[in-house]
Write an enzyme that holds these catalytic residues in place. Sequence first.
Site, PDB file in Angstrom:
ATOM      1  N   GLU A  79       1.515 -23.649   3.702  1.00 35.93           N
ATOM      2  CA  GLU A  79       0.120 -23.333   3.391  1.00 35.93           C
ATOM      3  C   GLU A  79      -0.394 -22.190   4.255  1.00 35.93           C
ATOM      4  O   GLU A  79      -1.149 -21.329   3.786  1.00 35.93           O
ATOM      5  CB  GLU A  79      -0.749 -24.578   3.590  1.00 35.93           C
ATOM      6  CG  GLU A  79      -2.140 -24.472   2.947  1.00 35.93           C
ATOM      7  CD  GLU A  79      -3.185 -23.822   3.843  1.00 35.93           C
ATOM      8  OE1 GLU A  79      -4.244 -23.415   3.327  1.00 35.93           O
ATOM      9  OE2 GLU A  79      -2.949 -23.709   5.071  1.00 35.93           O
TER      10      GLU A  79
ATOM     11  N   ASP B 160       2.601 -27.621   7.957  1.00 37.47           N
ATOM     12  CA  ASP B 160       2.792 -26.446   8.809  1.00 37.47           C
ATOM     13  C   ASP B 160       1.498 -26.119   9.535  1.00 37.47           C
ATOM     14  O   ASP B 160       0.391 -26.482   9.090  1.00 37.47           O
ATOM     15  CB  ASP B 160       3.293 -25.252   8.002  1.00 37.47           C
ATOM     16  CG  ASP B 160       2.296 -24.752   6.960  1.00 37.47           C
ATOM     17  OD1 ASP B 160       1.625 -25.601   6.327  1.00 37.47           O
ATOM     18  OD2 ASP B 160       2.199 -23.530   6.769  1.00 37.47           O
TER      19      ASP B 160
END
Length: 453
Positions: A150, A86
């Site tokens: 994250e 991400d």
Amino acid sequence: MIKKYVEENKDRMLEELFSLIRIPSVSAQPAHKEDMVRCAERWKELLLEAGVDKAEVMPSKGNPMVYAERMVDPNAKTVLVYGHYDVMPAEPFELWKTEPFEPVIKDGHIWARGADDDKGQSFMQAKAFEYLNKNDLLKHNMKFIFEGEEEIGSGSLGPFIEEHKELLACDVILVSDTGLIGPDTPSITTGLRGLSYWQIEVTGPNRDLHSGTFGGAVANPINVLCKLIADVTGPDGKIRIPGFYDDVEEASDEERKLVASIPFNEEEYKKSLGVKALFGEEGYSTIERTGYRPTFDVCGIWGGYTGDGAKTVIPSKAYAKLSSRLVPHQDHTKISQLVVDYFNSVAPDYVTVNVEKHHGGHGYVCPIDFPAYKAAERGFEAVFGKRPLPVRIGGSIPIISTFEKLLGVKTVLMGFGLESNAIHSPNENMPVDLWLKGIETIINFHLEYDKEA
């Protein structure tokens, strides 16, 4: 041979990386939910092409996980590579000089969101594995776990690790999601600070009061709050909360000597910040203060009238947001309670104090005599021609301490980012030559790790 392979395959490897970057896997924005799945699937394809035995996209309570493995010998050591697919939102778009999700190479840099954090760096790990596998040089097992949350706190990863401890069992974890001191000054991140966060509310009278009628007779909650939080830190920079330093570990003389050799210009540092002088805990350098020592800071404070013009009022309430960066071995839950207890103990009778505990995370430290750390040192030396310096950074990556807690293994943080790479900001980038050197360095880590194992 390593450099030749990397150079000959550079264009292909870059195009593979670009196929990941073109997927706008922004975990913070629900509109990109399908892109998260697409990016996970693309990672699966790329890992299979690199030579893993199996790769799969696995469900979690949030965005999917990507797991892959190459098992060469059940009796051999196992290295687990962690990364995240991400990325941060690209806004504000108008500040980008290129399209954030259409990578381009210009002036020797890859320009795109995720070029560094963390698609570019994670992809170094995959290409290092590819080289070792294709050349039959892999003597230990390898596993990969890539998550998609994250940038929003890794909320699903802890439960996933808990549920799949056997699947993720390993001897060491390897991560590329940190940085170097400079392009010609290699370094290895050996420590991450933990975090505790609070909001404090100080209540005085049961309503806002006229400062003329009541001033001098009733305590002003803002005044009291300012004194309470100012008294936490002494003139020597030390935090006065009883028990705060009980678990703080001092760095070894060897590590402090290496830290002292890190290039640092204090005058340039002050100039860049626009300050005349620096302040911190006495007896420690600026680098030690930001990486090796705990802190206590006021992150926000408010109360009373803050609009235009004047309003003579003694407010009923005052508030502040407080945080502490913690060093390895300080338990954030213990520190959180110490701070609550401290404010309750020093609160004067003329106000009521309420301290609300918010989120927190543990710090992490990797000993510089750890065998895998030594392998990383030699990996850097082989490519950069000099020993990397150990650096503890001031920020936090809480999932690293979660790995240690749940899997019982250490993590080696081999990052290749630079401050100028502008991660999380418009115009994120990664120097192509440094990206290639990263692949070479990680290859050498694995070769050296086999000698340690």
